[in-house]
Scaffold this active site. Structure first.
Site, PDB file in Angstrom:
ATOM      1  CB  CYS A 189       0.509  41.765  -4.720  1.00 59.50           C
ATOM      2  SG  CYS A 189      -0.375  40.740  -5.716  1.00 59.50           S
TER       3      CYS A 189
ATOM      4  CG  ASN B  91      -4.345  40.859  -9.423  1.00 58.65           C
ATOM      5  OD1 ASN B  91      -5.116  41.170 -10.468  1.00 58.65           O
ATOM      6  ND2 ASN B  91      -4.777  41.429  -8.304  1.00 58.65           N
TER       7      ASN B  91
ATOM      8  CB  CYS C 202      -0.781  35.541  -3.371  1.00 59.62           C
ATOM      9  SG  CYS C 202      -0.265  34.103  -4.598  1.00 59.62           S
ATOM     10  NE  ARG C 203       2.146  39.807  -2.000  1.00 63.61           N
ATOM     11  CZ  ARG C 203       3.506  40.775  -2.255  1.00 63.61           C
ATOM     12  NH1 ARG C 203       3.961  41.224  -1.509  1.00 63.61           N
ATOM     13  NH2 ARG C 203       3.835  40.621  -3.528  1.00 63.61           N
ATOM     14  CB  SER C 204      -3.297  42.689  -4.886  1.00 63.06           C
ATOM     15  OG  SER C 204      -3.431  42.063  -6.032  1.00 63.06           O
TER      16      SER C 204
ATOM     17  CG  ASP D  97       4.519  36.888  -3.472  1.00 62.66           C
ATOM     18  OD1 ASP D  97       3.558  36.215  -3.025  1.00 62.66           O
ATOM     19  OD2 ASP D  97       5.018  37.330  -4.265  1.00 62.66           O
TER      20      ASP D  97
END
Length: 161
Positions: free
Chosen positions: A11, A14, A16-18, A129
């Site tokens: 993401c 690096n 939040c999402r990934s 995001d």
């Protein structure tokens, strides 16, 4: 024992999402007793949060679901990642474009794709995001469903040899 399949989630920062996807995928792999067959990591395309743990919102939603994120720290995606990972999964199409640029011409043959390609029935192109939108619960829902689909895909790909 070395993992036979390596997965990288990517993401922007690096945090939040990934890392959420990394933690969820690790959790699913451990639950299926596959930790030595599938190795999971995450990285970002931007350098704002290098060395930081996952975002507070990510940690909170992972805690609520009993998913560990212990030891995770933000890092940058690197061109060498192309050689080290069989599955490189980008959380949105901007990340996908950025990663293709980092990998250059090598990216043509990689198992490089957008995360939401795993969930075509959701009608969503990108994992939003939550850093900007604060919708960590919704992102967790997408991430968990996508990681389950990816795990099934990996098991099927591995069975085919």
């Amino acid at each position: 024992m070395q993992a036979s399949v390596r997965v990288l989630f990517v993401c922007l920062g690096n945090i939040c999402r990934s890392p959420m996807a990394e933690a969820v995928m690790r959790h699913l792999v451990e639950r299926e007793r596959l930790p030595f067959r599938i190795d999971v990591d995450s990285a970002g395309t931007g350098d704002w949060h290098l060395g930081h743990p996952p975002h507070e919102g990510t940690r909170k939603v992972l805690d609520e679901h009993g998913v560990s994120y212990e030891g995770m720290k933000a890092r940058l995606v690197q061109s060498a990642d192309y050689e080290q990972f069989e599955y490189i999964v980008c959380m949105d199409h901007k990340n996908l474009r950025d990663v293709r640029e980092i990998f250059g011409h090598k990216a043509d043959g990689a198992r490089l794709f957008a995360f939401m390609d795993l969930l075509p029935d959701r009608g969503v192109q990108d994992v939003p995001d939550p850093y900007y939108e604060g919708n960590f619960d919704y992102v967790y829902e997408l991430v968990e469903a996508g990681c389950r689909a990816l795990l099934e895909q990996i098991k099927a790909d591995t069975a085919r040899g």
